[in-house]
Design a protein around this motif. Structure first.
Motif, PDB file in Angstrom:
ATOM      1  N   ILE A  12       0.581  -1.335   0.211  1.00 47.25           N
ATOM      2  CA  ILE A  12       0.133   0.286  -0.039  1.00 47.25           C
ATOM      3  C   ILE A  12       1.061   1.212   0.185  1.00 47.25           C
ATOM      4  O   ILE A  12       2.137   1.418   0.974  1.00 47.25           O
ATOM      5  N   GLY A  13       0.968   1.929  -1.013  1.00 47.00           N
ATOM      6  CA  GLY A  13       1.054   3.286  -0.866  1.00 47.00           C
ATOM      7  C   GLY A  13       1.207   4.257  -0.534  1.00 47.00           C
ATOM      8  O   GLY A  13      -0.042   4.329   0.704  1.00 47.00           O
ATOM      9  N   GLU A  17      -2.080   4.560  -3.280  1.00 54.56           N
ATOM     10  CA  GLU A  17      -2.026   3.391  -4.501  1.00 54.56           C
ATOM     11  C   GLU A  17      -1.976   1.893  -4.106  1.00 54.56           C
ATOM     12  O   GLU A  17      -1.223   1.949  -2.834  1.00 54.56           O
ATOM     13  N   LEU A  18      -1.710   0.883  -4.821  1.00 52.95           N
ATOM     14  CA  LEU A  18      -1.700  -0.494  -4.718  1.00 52.95           C
ATOM     15  C   LEU A  18      -1.198  -1.220  -5.426  1.00 52.95           C
ATOM     16  O   LEU A  18      -1.324  -0.905  -6.873  1.00 52.95           O
ATOM     17  N   PRO A  32      -3.587   3.015  -9.416  1.00 52.19           N
ATOM     18  CA  PRO A  32      -3.838   4.465  -8.755  1.00 52.19           C
ATOM     19  C   PRO A  32      -4.343   4.117  -7.786  1.00 52.19           C
ATOM     20  O   PRO A  32      -6.131   3.800  -7.376  1.00 52.19           O
ATOM     21  N   ALA A  33      -4.595   5.259  -6.654  1.00 55.71           N
ATOM     22  CA  ALA A  33      -5.199   5.933  -5.699  1.00 55.71           C
ATOM     23  C   ALA A  33      -6.932   5.554  -6.235  1.00 55.71           C
ATOM     24  O   ALA A  33      -7.797   5.460  -5.726  1.00 55.71           O
ATOM     25  N   SER A  39     -13.091   2.073  -8.141  1.00 53.64           N
ATOM     26  CA  SER A  39     -13.391   0.460  -9.043  1.00 53.64           C
ATOM     27  C   SER A  39     -13.246  -0.525  -7.928  1.00 53.64           C
ATOM     28  O   SER A  39     -13.590  -1.614  -8.823  1.00 53.64           O
ATOM     29  N   ALA A  40     -12.366  -0.505  -7.105  1.00 55.78           N
ATOM     30  CA  ALA A  40     -12.251  -1.561  -6.370  1.00 55.78           C
ATOM     31  C   ALA A  40     -13.112  -1.705  -5.042  1.00 55.78           C
ATOM     32  O   ALA A  40     -13.483  -1.199  -4.743  1.00 55.78           O
ATOM     33  N   GLU A  41     -12.980  -3.457  -5.260  1.00 51.49           N
ATOM     34  CA  GLU A  41     -13.450  -3.513  -3.804  1.00 51.49           C
ATOM     35  C   GLU A  41     -13.160  -5.091  -2.869  1.00 51.49           C
ATOM     36  O   GLU A  41     -12.262  -5.848  -3.721  1.00 51.49           O
TER      37      GLU A  41
END
Length: 190
Positions: A12-13, A17-18, A32-33, A39-41
């Motif tokens: 985890i940035g 960001e991941l 990107p964060a 859009s991510a879950e």
């Protein structure tokens, strides 16, 4: 990257960001964060249909009693190490469902599982259906099966929906002896 892919977070940035690794092909990607936020879950919960083909370390599944035996099989074969099943045997807390008969006398966990195992929703191809429909013996067997299933559903409906009642009778009083009364006659009080 496509909809429904599963990834393991490896880093985890500072700004959210991941860095992620795909669970099947082990490829890595950087998200990107703003993409993560929109859009991510989290991938820890899913429906039975979406879980088809997914393997997890441990599966925890909630069963309501409306599932089919095929859905139960899918659910109970997702976990590598363990599969845990939770049965809903009480109401959902909705005040509008409090007076429903199945909540007054709820089914036991064994009855819920028996009900699920009796529900077969296997899909047949059109060719198989046409072949079976052209055979009179198969049609008779299917008609008898539907009739038997209907009897079971009706019996279950009556058993599940009718609160048990004790048959009680009021004591009766023998009529006083009179020329018009016969032995064994009963008087009725109103």
């Amino acid at each position: 990257m496509k909809n429904g892919d599963r990834w393991t977070i490896t880093h985890i940035g500072r700004h959210g960001e991941l860095t992620v690794r795909h669970t099947r092909n082990q490829l890595t990607a950087r998200l990107p964060a703003h993409y993560v936020a929109e859009s991510a879950e989290l991938g820890y919960a899913t429906t039975i249909h979406a879980a088809q083909g997914v393997t997890a370390d441990t599966m925890h599944g909630l069963v309501t009693g409306q599932e089919s035996r095929q859905q139960l099989d899918t659910m109970l074969t997702r976990g590598r190490s363990a599969n845990h099943l939770y049965l809903q045997v009480v109401g959902d807390g909705d005040p509008h469902t409090v007076i429903r008969p199945e909540l007054i006398s709820p089914r036991t966990p064994t009855e819920i599982l028996e009900h699920i195992l009796a529900r077969d929703e296997v899909l047949m191809s059109a060719t198989t259906q046409l072949r079976e429909l052209s055979d009179p013996a198969v049609r008779l067997h299917q008609a008898l099966q539907r009739y038997t299933d209907g009897l079971h559903v009706a019996a279950e409906h009556i058993t599940d929906r009718t609160p048990s009642r004790r048959l009680t009778t009021k004591p009766t009083k023998l009529c006083p002896a009179s020329p018009a009364s016969q032995p064994g006659q009963h008087c009725v009080r109103t």
